[in-house]
Design an enzyme around this catalytic site. Structure first.
Site, PDB file in Angstrom:
ATOM      1  N   ASN A   8      -3.380 -12.705  18.184  1.00  0.00           N
ATOM      2  CA  ASN A   8      -4.101 -13.977  18.271  1.00  0.00           C
ATOM      3  C   ASN A   8      -3.490 -14.903  17.220  1.00  0.00           C
ATOM      4  OD1 ASN A   8      -5.887 -16.074  18.392  1.00  0.00           O
ATOM      5  ND2 ASN A   8      -7.721 -14.823  18.132  1.00  0.00           N
ATOM      6  N   ARG A  89      -3.320 -13.770  23.016  1.00  0.00           N
ATOM      7  CA  ARG A  89      -4.477 -14.561  23.418  1.00  0.00           C
ATOM      8  C   ARG A  89      -4.034 -16.021  23.516  1.00  0.00           C
ATOM      9  NH1 ARG A  89      -9.356 -16.805  19.776  1.00  0.00           N
ATOM     10  NH2 ARG A  89     -10.543 -17.680  21.491  1.00  0.00           N
ATOM     11  N   HIS A 178     -13.422 -18.823  25.482  1.00  0.00           N
ATOM     12  CA  HIS A 178     -14.034 -17.538  25.094  1.00  0.00           C
ATOM     13  C   HIS A 178     -14.255 -16.616  26.296  1.00  0.00           C
ATOM     14  CE1 HIS A 178     -16.137 -19.711  21.492  1.00  0.00           C
ATOM     15  NE2 HIS A 178     -14.998 -19.157  21.095  1.00  0.00           N
ATOM     16  N   ARG A 239     -17.338 -28.268  14.948  1.00  0.00           N
ATOM     17  CA  ARG A 239     -17.274 -29.104  16.162  1.00  0.00           C
ATOM     18  C   ARG A 239     -18.666 -29.614  16.547  1.00  0.00           C
ATOM     19  NH1 ARG A 239     -14.003 -24.785  19.587  1.00  0.00           N
ATOM     20  NH2 ARG A 239     -13.163 -23.922  17.685  1.00  0.00           N
ATOM     21  N   GLU A 383     -12.522  -8.726  22.157  1.00  0.00           N
ATOM     22  CA  GLU A 383     -11.536  -9.407  22.996  1.00  0.00           C
ATOM     23  C   GLU A 383     -10.209  -8.654  22.977  1.00  0.00           C
ATOM     24  OE1 GLU A 383     -12.908 -12.705  20.585  1.00  0.00           O
ATOM     25  OE2 GLU A 383     -12.469 -14.030  22.261  1.00  0.00           O
TER      26      GLU A 383
END
Ligand code: AMP
Length: 398
Positions: A8, A89, A178, A239, A383
């Site tokens: 990642n 990813r 996600h 965010r 993940e």
């Protein structure tokens, strides 16, 4: 025996997890932070030990070299050849990628061309891919997209109410993110509640630094809170989540900004928990400040809970019912207050948290009472293992 590595890559970071497959055994993992800056921090976890090195790591390619050399030094592998596959990813896959894919020049080009959809992530993901291809050009190399799981959304959920030609001509639509995490936890949830996945209605709450909520019907995403980019949806660490677009020109004028990118940057990096609390983007700090009486920190928490509740409510409506609500990722797995406050505020729906079962961090379990109509689950996300599974699947089909 195959060894696969899930990568990642962020703009200044690189996370890795090495698996032994098909056993799905995690052998080693680690992270390099501050790539390209002074005093990069390289941490490796292996056999319950943590190894930390602080040194300048100028770019991702050098970073990957360091990772592989460290794995040799620790006798995790004896040579680079032992690694049979790598999975990267990638945040945005647009409408191209409905599943993970083997990487070739065309795929890499498309990932870069999709940078408009994830400007903070895709260029960094591509950098990681390119660096790995240089060092290990011959191994199975795949890209796993955060958006793939959401490609099953129906039109009424992915289209914005703007002129249709903007979708037709420019692919302006909701993509979500996600996806790998929502897929993993929704599959686990079906097993935990003992229902075939195809018959389940599940709402998955991935609450980390980035946060998104997904409505999963029969194992497929039908709607998700993130949008064209990961800026939309619930309040996040930095965010803003959803806001009225008309606020942008208004604020730009007040702030004397002329470049829309400066405004978007504020919404991406200076808003959310950080912007509201004025304390931190990190939930732990915000919870601590609120407990000490900081009013803005408390307001930030209240807004965070409220936005998650609103999405859960919306998704119960469009799913027309729900079997289970899942909490996952950093906040979802670790903050029992967050889980409790969100669920307690919606008890009318027939969901009830068990304070004793909820008194836990990062452990897979049912946290609702036995008589709760809707099950509430805590499921640590993984993940990386999903990526490792895809490396194996595509390696065999190659
Ligand atoms: P992630 O992006 O999934 O790594 O999640 C990061 C977020 O999880 C940050 O906001 C952390 O503050 C939050 N987090 C991690 N541990 C805890 C904890 N014990 N209590 C509350 N929040 C936590």
């Amino acid at each position: 025996m195959a060894k696969s590595i899930a990568i990642n890559a962020g703009s200044s970071s690189l996370k890795f997890t090495l698996f032994e497959m098909p056993e799905e055994k995690e052998i080693a993992s680690g992270i390099i932070e501050r790539i390209g800056l002074k005093d990069s921090i390289f941490t490796t976890k292996f056999n319950g030990e943590k190894y930390k090195v602080v040194e300048d790591i100028d770019d991702h390619e050098i970073g990957i070299q360091k990772v592989l050399d460290k794995l040799i030094e620790l006798n995790v592998i004896s040579s680079y050849d032992e690694i049979t596959g790598v999975g990267h990813r990638v945040v945005a896959g647009g409408e191209y990628f409905k599943d993970s894919v083997l990487i070739d020049d065309d795929v890499l080009e498309k990932i870069e061309s999709l940078s408009e959809l994830a400007p903070l992530h895709n260029p960094a993901n591509a950098t990681g891919i390119r660096a790995f291809r240089k060092i290990l050009p011959d191994i199975t190399s795949i890209a796993s997209f955060d958006t793939s799981f959401h490609t099953t959304m129906p039109k009424e959920n992915y289209l914005y109410s703007i002129p249709m030609e903007y979708y037709e001509d420019f692919a302006a639509r909701k993509y979500g993110a996600h996806g790998t995490s929502h897929k993993y936890v929704s599959e686990k949830a079906a097993k935990m509640i003992g229902k075939p996945l195809s018959e389940t209605k599940i709402i998955t709450c991935h609450l980390g630094n980035g946060a998104s909520i997904t409505a999963v019907k029969g194992g497929e995403s039908i709607d998700t809170s993130m949008g064209f980019t990961p800026l939309a949806g619930v309040t996040m660490g930095t965010r803003s989540g959803d806001i009225d677009a008309s606020l942008l020109p208004y604020l730009m004028e007040k702030l004397g900004l002329t470049d829309i990118n400066d405004m978007i940057n504020i919404l991406n990096k200076k808003s959310g928990l950080l912007g509201l609390s004025g304390v931190s983007s990190d939930m732990r700090d915000v919870e601590e400040a609120a407990a000490e009486g900081n009013e803005n920190a408390q307001t930030a928490l209240d807004i965070f809970y409220n936005r998650v509740q609103k999405y859960i409510g919306q998704y119960i409506a469009i799913l027309n019912g729900v079997d289970a609500i899942v909490f996952t990722a950093g906040i979802g797995e670790n903050s029992k207050e967050t889980r409790e406050i969100i669920i307690d505020g919606m008890d009318w729906f027939g969901m009830k948290i068990d304070p004793e079962k909820n008194d836990v961090r990062g452990e897979e379990r049912v946290i609702s009472t036995d008589d709760s109509k809707i099950k509430v689950l805590l499921i640590p996300t993984d993940e990386e293992v999903m990526i490792a599974r895809d490396i194996e699947r595509l390696r065999k089909s190659n």
